[in-house]
Design an enzyme around this catalytic site. Structure first.
Site, PDB file in Angstrom:
ATOM      1  N   SER A   1       0.855  -1.186   0.000  1.00  0.00           N
ATOM      2  CA  SER A   1       0.000   0.000   0.000  1.00  0.00           C
ATOM      3  C   SER A   1       0.895   1.241   0.000  1.00  0.00           C
ATOM      4  O   SER A   1       1.669   1.432  -0.937  1.00  0.00           O
ATOM      5  CB  SER A   1      -0.952  -0.040   1.193  1.00  0.00           C
ATOM      6  OG  SER A   1      -2.010   0.848   1.020  1.00  0.00           O
TER       7      SER A   1
ATOM      8  N   HIS B   1      -7.279  -5.740  -1.566  1.00  0.00           N
ATOM      9  CA  HIS B   1      -6.176  -5.038  -0.911  1.00  0.00           C
ATOM     10  C   HIS B   1      -5.714  -5.737   0.361  1.00  0.00           C
ATOM     11  O   HIS B   1      -4.613  -5.490   0.849  1.00  0.00           O
ATOM     12  CB  HIS B   1      -6.628  -3.611  -0.581  1.00  0.00           C
ATOM     13  CG  HIS B   1      -5.529  -2.633  -0.339  1.00  0.00           C
ATOM     14  ND1 HIS B   1      -4.641  -2.242  -1.320  1.00  0.00           N
ATOM     15  CD2 HIS B   1      -5.164  -1.954   0.784  1.00  0.00           C
ATOM     16  CE1 HIS B   1      -3.785  -1.365  -0.818  1.00  0.00           C
ATOM     17  NE2 HIS B   1      -4.073  -1.184   0.457  1.00  0.00           N
TER      18      HIS B   1
END
Length: 636
Positions: A495, A608
């Site tokens: 991320s 994610h």
């Protein structure tokens, strides 16, 4: 002793969200099944003396006591043929669980009414029904998808009331309000709830509302200035709010406030502690947690991230703050009954259940005692005074079979967020790398949570002081620890940590291998394709692609692709709507076009949260890819 590897993921028992009634505690324990490539969970009960399995599973979660403690509600998916979320109720003394009702799109949250006769349930609702045969998505709003959820356009979270005897349900709210959390009034005649009024134009703003159950009239109590996360109504008509004023945008710490709806006056109760009122520590073997605040006998109990630790605090209406459960560890979730009960972990101990009674702490469970059969590298703390005088917390993990006088390859790990933190929580990934013979280095550079708002605020300055902090941590590690081979250092992160990995390989040649995960390579495409990009990027980078095109490109790692000489492995998930797949594809194609050493691993059906909640086999594969890439370039 054994060494931890990727497949040992299946050994972890994820001790999760809990509720407490007097001396009794209910909580969940989840298992990771590699063979079936799935997660299974059961509910356990602690009666004040011993722990016993309370439900049979296979997917029972979110237990909650009724106000008189006689019933326990929980969510489940016991019907394998039906994908709907099921709401059950079971007597606390035991017996058969009773299916109350089902919700097509899931259950976000629920709470018993004060008399225990009704459950208020928050569930996603379709504002317009689509034909079952229709497979075309016609988008009229943003966000149209959300990471880990999928398509969210035309849907809002609303409240249903469910009778705990008959299971009959009725819809309470409607329209475009998007409800996040709720609390009943003491008399059971009203429900207070927090909701987004306009998630397209004001996505960071949530307000406090109240609905009268007889008239269904909704009244808005706040003025669309804040980001409210949780609420506790008080007897005098005022409220405790956990919220952010957004004065520094997303970098603003969440605090505990007292709010008077009549005067509109707010008082920051936790002003003396410049820390976020939640747990933001990273962990890849975390169970489901209930992120809550509790009011009891004049005190508000809450978890706060304090540097590299997450502790339990309490504050009163006078602003006096006390640390209730401290230590170098991560308190995951908690409850307050006849005693304080909490789940916690540290860097070498996975999560277990604890109680504090009469000032004495006692560990209640031992689900993860298998870890004592393994030889683990305990992180060693060191502090780095960087070039502008700030002190940065950092840690080093030696290889499990460390020998004096030998040089070892090292991996620099970078956390996501950026407003999260590393610290005293369990990271399976770090232990796998150290068991494979790598030194692991990690730290909390500028942008991290737990050190105050000014420290966390790197808006419009990504790749500057945060990058310097990381490089100076690396410099200090090489200076202090002569067993690191400076010619064999790798870097990885996910991320924001993936963004920073991309940034690093475009700005220095010191690393001989890199793995970037769920990353950002181009801020302009991130703005226009992801679930939060349209408000996260203006807040963090500044402006939008039309007003600040040069700034967006200047801060995009893709711009520096021609500079990359470090062999790079890109790991990305196909359904990652937080950092969509094009972020990986652009970087991969650019580096291949430029003749660089690069590979791309794409995980289908993942989002994610691959490293934390992905399919078990995919999580193992991801770890094996990271280790394999580092071994290929750092050990040959």
């Amino acid at each position: 002793m054994k060494k931890l590897n990727a497949r040992d993921l299946s050994n972890f028992k994820l001790v999760g969200g809990l509720d407490v009634y007097k001396k009794k505690v209910v909580f969940t324990v989840s298992e990771i099944n590699l063979e079936k490539d799935d997660y299974f969970s059961k509910i356990y009960l602690y009666d004040g003396r011993k722990v016993k399995q309370f439900t049979s599973g296979p997917k029972d979660l979110n237990p909650c006591f009724s106000p008189d403690g006689s019933l326990i509600a929980f969510t489940s998916k016991r019907d394998k043929e039906n994908k709907e979320a099921e709401l059950y109720i079971i007597p606390t003394d035991g017996g058969e669980a009773k299916l109350l009702t089902k919700f097509k799109l899931g259950i976000r949250e629920y709470e018993f009414s004060p008399d225990g006769k009704t459950l208020a349930v928050i569930t996603p609702v379709e504002l317009e029904r689509k034909k079952k045969s229709e497979d075309v998505h016609i988008l009229k709003e943003i966000p149209f998808w959300f990471n880990g959820v999928g398509w969210v356009y035309g849907k809002r979270n609303h409240i249903y009331l469910v009778n705990t005897e008959s299971g009959r349900k009725r819809k309470l709210t409607k329209g475009t309000l998007n409800i996040h959390t709720l609390k009943w009034s003491e008399d059971g005649n009203k429900i207070y709830f927090v909701a987004q009024e306009d998630r397209e134009k004001k996505p960071m703003i949530t307000d406090l509302f109240v609905i009268d159950l007889k008239t269904k009239r909704i009244e808005k109590l706040t003025d669309s200035k804040w980001r409210i996360g949780d609420v506790i109504p008080l007897e005098d008509g005022t409220f405790i709010l956990r919220m952010s004023t957004l004065e520094r945008g997303i970098a603003t710490n969440t605090h505990i406030y007292h709010f008077n709806p009549e005067t509109k006056e707010i008082t920051k109760l936790t002003a003396k502690l410049d820390r976020s009122a939640y747990n933001s520590l990273n962990c890849d073997v975390r169970g489901p947690s209930r992120d809550t605040i509790v009011y009891k006998e004049g005190w508000i109990y809450y978890i706060a991230t304090d540097g590299p630790r997450a502790n339990l605090f309490r504050v009163n209406l006078g602003g006096e703050i006390e640390r209730v459960v401290g230590g170098n560890r991560s308190v995951e979730t908690f409850g307050v009954g006849d005693y304080i009960v909490f789940n916690a972990q540290d860097a070498i101990t996975p999560t277990e259940l604890y109680i504090v009674k009469d000032g004495k702490e006692k560990r209640i469970t031992a689900f993860n005692d298998w870890i004592t059969e393994y030889k683990l590298s305990k992180p060693e703390y060191f502090k780095v005074k960087v070039s502008d005088g700030m002190e940065i917390d950092a840690w080093i993990m030696k290889p499990v079979e460390f020998k004096e006088g030998k040089k070892y390859p090292a991996v620099l790990e970078i956390h996501g967020g950026p407003k999260t933190a590393y610290g005293y929580s369990f990271m399976h990934e770090f232990h796998v790398l150290s068991s494979k013979g790598f030194v692991v280095i990690f730290s909390n550079p500028r942008g991290s949570d737990g050190y105050g708002e000014e420290f966390a605020d790197i808006r419009e300055h990504y790749g500057e002081r945060d990058y310097q902090d990381l490089m100076e941590v690396m410099d200090e590690a090489l200076k202090r620890f002569d067993f690191i081979d400076e010619e064999r250092i790798g870097v990885t992160g996910g991320s924001y940590g993936g963004f920073m990995t991309n940034w690093i390989v475009g700005h220095t040649k010191r690393f001989k291998a890199a793995v970037t995960q769920r990353s950002i390579s181009n801020w302009t495409s991130f703005f226009g394709t992801t679930d939060i990009g349209y408000y996260f990027t203006p807040d963090q980078i500044g402006g939008d692609p039309w007003s600040n095109f040069e700034g967006y490109w200047e801060k995009s790692p893709l711009k520096y692709a021609p500079n990359v000489e470090t062999p790079l492995l890109i790991i990305h998930s196909m359904e990652d709507y937080r950092c969509w797949l094009p972020e990986a594809l652009q970087l991969f194609i650019a580096l291949k076009y430029l003749g660089k050493e690069v590979q791309l691993a794409v995980f289908p059906g993942e989002n994610h949260d691959l490293s934390r909640k992905g399919k078990p086999k995919h999580r193992v594969k991801r770890l094996e890819l990271i280790v394999g890439w580092m071994e290929r370039w750092l050990k040959r």
